[in-house]
Design a protein around this motif. Structure first.
Motif, PDB file in Angstrom:
ATOM      1  N   LYS B  67      12.278  -9.101  12.130  1.00  0.00           N
ATOM      2  CA  LYS B  67      12.549  -8.093  13.133  1.00  0.00           C
ATOM      3  C   LYS B  67      14.019  -8.095  13.548  1.00  0.00           C
ATOM      4  CE  LYS B  67      10.311  -6.027  17.094  1.00  0.00           C
ATOM      5  NZ  LYS B  67       9.356  -6.179  18.187  1.00  0.00           N
ATOM      6  N   LYS B  68      14.636  -9.274  13.515  1.00  0.00           N
ATOM      7  CA  LYS B  68      16.044  -9.369  13.915  1.00  0.00           C
ATOM      8  C   LYS B  68      16.918  -8.549  12.961  1.00  0.00           C
ATOM      9  CE  LYS B  68      19.703 -12.884  14.203  1.00  0.00           C
ATOM     10  NZ  LYS B  68      20.297 -12.597  12.885  1.00  0.00           N
ATOM     11  N   ASP B  69      16.634  -8.662  11.667  1.00  0.00           N
ATOM     12  CA  ASP B  69      17.415  -7.930  10.671  1.00  0.00           C
ATOM     13  C   ASP B  69      16.822  -6.563  10.349  1.00  0.00           C
ATOM     14  OD1 ASP B  69      18.164 -10.955   8.765  1.00  0.00           O
ATOM     15  OD2 ASP B  69      19.106 -10.074  10.547  1.00  0.00           O
ATOM     16  N   LYS B  70      15.673  -6.235  10.961  1.00  0.00           N
ATOM     17  CA  LYS B  70      14.973  -4.980  10.686  1.00  0.00           C
ATOM     18  C   LYS B  70      14.718  -4.836   9.189  1.00  0.00           C
ATOM     19  CE  LYS B  70      17.084  -2.890  14.699  1.00  0.00           C
ATOM     20  NZ  LYS B  70      18.170  -2.017  15.150  1.00  0.00           N
ATOM     21  N   HIS B  71      14.131  -5.859   8.635  1.00  0.00           N
ATOM     22  CA  HIS B  71      13.884  -5.912   7.207  1.00  0.00           C
ATOM     23  C   HIS B  71      12.416  -6.218   6.962  1.00  0.00           C
ATOM     24  CE1 HIS B  71      13.809  -7.809   3.168  1.00  0.00           C
ATOM     25  NE2 HIS B  71      14.701  -6.873   2.913  1.00  0.00           N
ATOM     26  N   LEU B  72      11.829  -5.418   6.104  1.00  0.00           N
ATOM     27  CA  LEU B  72      10.418  -5.545   5.743  1.00  0.00           C
ATOM     28  C   LEU B  72      10.326  -5.711   4.237  1.00  0.00           C
ATOM     29  CD1 LEU B  72       7.444  -5.119   6.934  1.00  0.00           C
ATOM     30  CD2 LEU B  72       7.677  -2.784   6.102  1.00  0.00           C
ATOM     31  N   SER B  73       9.462  -6.581   3.775  1.00  0.00           N
ATOM     32  CA  SER B  73       9.286  -6.698   2.336  1.00  0.00           C
ATOM     33  C   SER B  73       7.806  -6.773   1.983  1.00  0.00           C
ATOM     34  CB  SER B  73      10.024  -7.918   1.773  1.00  0.00           C
ATOM     35  OG  SER B  73       9.428  -9.106   2.240  1.00  0.00           O
ATOM     36  N   LEU B  74       7.521  -6.340   0.767  1.00  0.00           N
ATOM     37  CA  LEU B  74       6.162  -6.403   0.219  1.00  0.00           C
ATOM     38  C   LEU B  74       6.227  -7.197  -1.071  1.00  0.00           C
ATOM     39  CD1 LEU B  74       3.157  -5.418   0.142  1.00  0.00           C
ATOM     40  CD2 LEU B  74       3.980  -3.521  -1.266  1.00  0.00           C
ATOM     41  N   ARG B  75       5.508  -8.294  -1.114  1.00  0.00           N
ATOM     42  CA  ARG B  75       5.453  -9.109  -2.334  1.00  0.00           C
ATOM     43  C   ARG B  75       4.089  -8.920  -2.979  1.00  0.00           C
ATOM     44  NH1 ARG B  75       3.692 -14.360  -3.715  1.00  0.00           N
ATOM     45  NH2 ARG B  75       4.885 -15.282  -5.416  1.00  0.00           N
ATOM     46  N   ILE B  76       4.103  -8.594  -4.260  1.00  0.00           N
ATOM     47  CA  ILE B  76       2.865  -8.473  -5.026  1.00  0.00           C
ATOM     48  C   ILE B  76       2.843  -9.618  -6.027  1.00  0.00           C
ATOM     49  CG2 ILE B  76       1.447  -7.004  -6.498  1.00  0.00           C
ATOM     50  CD1 ILE B  76       3.101  -4.604  -5.487  1.00  0.00           C
ATOM     51  N   ALA B  77       1.896 -10.512  -5.867  1.00  0.00           N
ATOM     52  CA  ALA B  77       1.779 -11.642  -6.789  1.00  0.00           C
ATOM     53  C   ALA B  77       1.055 -11.204  -8.056  1.00  0.00           C
ATOM     54  CB  ALA B  77       1.027 -12.789  -6.118  1.00  0.00           C
ATOM     55  N   ASP B  78       1.406 -11.856  -9.191  1.00  0.00           N
ATOM     56  CA  ASP B  78       0.715 -11.585 -10.455  1.00  0.00           C
ATOM     57  C   ASP B  78       0.618 -10.077 -10.711  1.00  0.00           C
ATOM     58  OD1 ASP B  78      -2.644 -12.158 -11.761  1.00  0.00           O
ATOM     59  OD2 ASP B  78      -0.701 -12.053 -12.795  1.00  0.00           O
ATOM     60  N   THR B  79       1.761  -9.430 -10.761  1.00  0.00           N
ATOM     61  CA  THR B  79       1.802  -7.969 -10.886  1.00  0.00           C
ATOM     62  C   THR B  79       1.135  -7.513 -12.172  1.00  0.00           C
ATOM     63  OG1 THR B  79       3.926  -8.084  -9.758  1.00  0.00           O
ATOM     64  CG2 THR B  79       3.307  -5.968 -10.684  1.00  0.00           C
ATOM     65  N   GLN B  80       0.315  -6.487 -12.063  1.00  0.00           N
ATOM     66  CA  GLN B  80      -0.416  -5.922 -13.193  1.00  0.00           C
ATOM     67  C   GLN B  80       0.082  -4.519 -13.504  1.00  0.00           C
ATOM     68  OE1 GLN B  80      -2.853  -7.922 -14.784  1.00  0.00           O
ATOM     69  NE2 GLN B  80      -1.810  -9.386 -13.412  1.00  0.00           N
ATOM     70  N   THR B  81      -0.220  -4.029 -14.693  1.00  0.00           N
ATOM     71  CA  THR B  81       0.213  -2.673 -15.053  1.00  0.00           C
ATOM     72  C   THR B  81      -0.382  -1.640 -14.111  1.00  0.00           C
ATOM     73  OG1 THR B  81      -1.555  -2.548 -16.687  1.00  0.00           O
ATOM     74  CG2 THR B  81       0.617  -3.202 -17.480  1.00  0.00           C
ATOM     75  N   GLY B  82      -1.554  -1.927 -13.567  1.00  0.00           N
ATOM     76  CA  GLY B  82      -2.169  -1.003 -12.607  1.00  0.00           C
ATOM     77  C   GLY B  82      -1.446  -0.943 -11.271  1.00  0.00           C
ATOM     78  N   ASP B  83      -0.496  -1.849 -11.066  1.00  0.00           N
ATOM     79  CA  ASP B  83       0.311  -1.799  -9.845  1.00  0.00           C
ATOM     80  C   ASP B  83       1.473  -0.828  -9.975  1.00  0.00           C
ATOM     81  OD1 ASP B  83      -0.108  -5.367  -9.559  1.00  0.00           O
ATOM     82  OD2 ASP B  83      -1.225  -3.779  -8.526  1.00  0.00           O
ATOM     83  N   SER B  84       1.692  -0.294 -11.163  1.00  0.00           N
ATOM     84  CA  SER B  84       2.776   0.674 -11.365  1.00  0.00           C
ATOM     85  C   SER B  84       2.514   1.902 -10.503  1.00  0.00           C
ATOM     86  CB  SER B  84       2.861   1.093 -12.841  1.00  0.00           C
ATOM     87  OG  SER B  84       3.251   0.013 -13.649  1.00  0.00           O
ATOM     88  N   ALA B  85       3.456   2.200  -9.625  1.00  0.00           N
ATOM     89  CA  ALA B  85       3.290   3.300  -8.667  1.00  0.00           C
ATOM     90  C   ALA B  85       4.571   3.400  -7.852  1.00  0.00           C
ATOM     91  CB  ALA B  85       2.102   3.027  -7.735  1.00  0.00           C
ATOM     92  N   ILE B  86       4.574   4.352  -6.917  1.00  0.00           N
ATOM     93  CA  ILE B  86       5.674   4.424  -5.950  1.00  0.00           C
ATOM     94  C   ILE B  86       5.174   3.802  -4.651  1.00  0.00           C
ATOM     95  CG2 ILE B  86       7.249   5.918  -4.681  1.00  0.00           C
ATOM     96  CD1 ILE B  86       6.957   7.968  -6.906  1.00  0.00           C
ATOM     97  N   TYR B  87       5.966   2.929  -4.066  1.00  0.00           N
ATOM     98  CA  TYR B  87       5.592   2.234  -2.844  1.00  0.00           C
ATOM     99  C   TYR B  87       6.500   2.726  -1.711  1.00  0.00           C
ATOM    100  CZ  TYR B  87       2.717  -0.746  -5.704  1.00  0.00           C
ATOM    101  OH  TYR B  87       1.738  -1.197  -6.567  1.00  0.00           O
ATOM    102  N   PHE B  88       5.872   3.219  -0.652  1.00  0.00           N
ATOM    103  CA  PHE B  88       6.600   3.740   0.494  1.00  0.00           C
ATOM    104  C   PHE B  88       6.462   2.797   1.682  1.00  0.00           C
ATOM    105  CE2 PHE B  88       7.840   7.965  -0.809  1.00  0.00           C
ATOM    106  CZ  PHE B  88       6.941   8.287  -1.810  1.00  0.00           C
ATOM    107  N   CYS B  89       7.584   2.517   2.284  1.00  0.00           N
ATOM    108  CA  CYS B  89       7.634   1.816   3.553  1.00  0.00           C
ATOM    109  C   CYS B  89       7.655   2.887   4.642  1.00  0.00           C
ATOM    110  CB  CYS B  89       8.918   1.006   3.540  1.00  0.00           C
ATOM    111  SG  CYS B  89       9.446   0.312   5.084  1.00  0.00           S
ATOM    112  N   ALA B  90       6.989   2.645   5.773  1.00  0.00           N
ATOM    113  CA  ALA B  90       7.019   3.605   6.870  1.00  0.00           C
ATOM    114  C   ALA B  90       6.989   2.852   8.196  1.00  0.00           C
ATOM    115  CB  ALA B  90       5.836   4.574   6.788  1.00  0.00           C
ATOM    116  N   GLU B  91       7.670   3.415   9.181  1.00  0.00           N
ATOM    117  CA  GLU B  91       7.640   2.814  10.510  1.00  0.00           C
ATOM    118  C   GLU B  91       7.056   3.811  11.494  1.00  0.00           C
ATOM    119  OE1 GLU B  91      11.390   2.061  12.371  1.00  0.00           O
ATOM    120  OE2 GLU B  91      12.268   3.940  11.708  1.00  0.00           O
ATOM    121  N   SER B  92       6.451   3.286  12.538  1.00  0.00           N
ATOM    122  CA  SER B  92       5.856   4.123  13.570  1.00  0.00           C
ATOM    123  C   SER B  92       6.204   3.569  14.933  1.00  0.00           C
ATOM    124  CB  SER B  92       4.336   4.149  13.422  1.00  0.00           C
ATOM    125  OG  SER B  92       3.746   4.746  14.549  1.00  0.00           O
TER     126      SER B  92
END
Lengths: 114, 112
Positions: B67-92
């Motif tokens: 929160k201090k750096d206003k940084h968000l990350s998403l880690r996907i372990a053991d990435t598979q071909t089915g994970d291929s997509a566009i990933y959107f971050c959103a704030e509310s």
């Protein structure tokens, strides 16, 4: 059956034509939204509605109008379509009673204005 | 004004971990979200994190919030071909208005 549906899924029209995109939901949510997505860009909010009598402009409302005909239905109109309105349009819903108020998206309507 | 930024592309090999990063500007954001968009489909909520949390784990997904750096990350372990997509971050911001501010999306390409 999908909870949020959009019709049509694809539409090709000509400049100057009036177009209506429809959204229906069976989730019982009070809030509904219309977004557009352009290639390489995130989603931009066009209009949103918190209940049947509440309509609010989003970031890019010019050239668009909406109608909330019922809690379950929210339609988006382009009164006189222009080519730069070619985009992917998404409807979304959310429940104000949820703390995190997740938005649930429809499958999108792909619109091409020639 | 409010802004959410993401890199446009990430390419990983199948089985590796993927880390998708996002920075945001609105320090009053109550919730932050990750959505996934597969080709020809709408956005699907993957996970969300409340702003007073540092980390959230859900099976192969780990969300980290600085929160201090206003940084968000998403880690996907053991990435598979089915994970291929566009990933959107959103704030509310939550509260009376639930406007979501979306990033541009990161296209994750998983190489076999």
């Amino acid at each position: 059956d999908a909870d949020v549906t959009q019709t049509p899924r694809n539409r090709i029209t000509k400049t100057g034509k009036r177009i209506m995109l429809e959204c229906s939901q069976t989730k019982g949510h009070d809030r509904m939204y219309w977004y557009r997505q352009d290639p390489g860009l995130g989603l931009q909010l066009i209009y949103y509605s918190f209940d049947v009598k509440d309509i609010n402009k989003g970031e890019i409302s010019d050239g668009y109008s909406v109608s909330r005909q019922a809690q379950a239905k929210f339609s988006l109109s382009l009164e006189s379509a222009i080519p730069n309105q070619t985009a992917l349009y998404f409807c979304a819903t959310s429940d104000a009673r949820q703390a995190q108020e997740t938005q649930y998206f429809g499958p999108g309507t792909r619109l091409l204005v020639l | 004004g409010e802004d959410v930024e993401q890199s446009l592309f990430l390419s990983v090999r199948e089985g590796d971990s993927s880390v998708i990063n996002c920075t945001y500007t609105d320090s009053s954001s109550t919730y932050l979200y990750w959505y996934k968009q597969e080709p020809g489909a709408g956005l699907q909520l993957l996970t969300y994190i409340f702003s007073n949390m540092d980390m959230k784990q859900d099976q192969r997904l780990t969300v980290l919030l600085n929160k201090k750096d206003k940084h968000l990350s998403l880690r996907i372990a053991d990435t598979q071909t089915g994970d291929s997509a566009i990933y959107f971050c959103a704030e509310s911001g939550g509260g009376a208005t639930n406007k979501l501010i979306f990033g541009t999306g990161t296209l994750l390409a998983v190489q076999p």
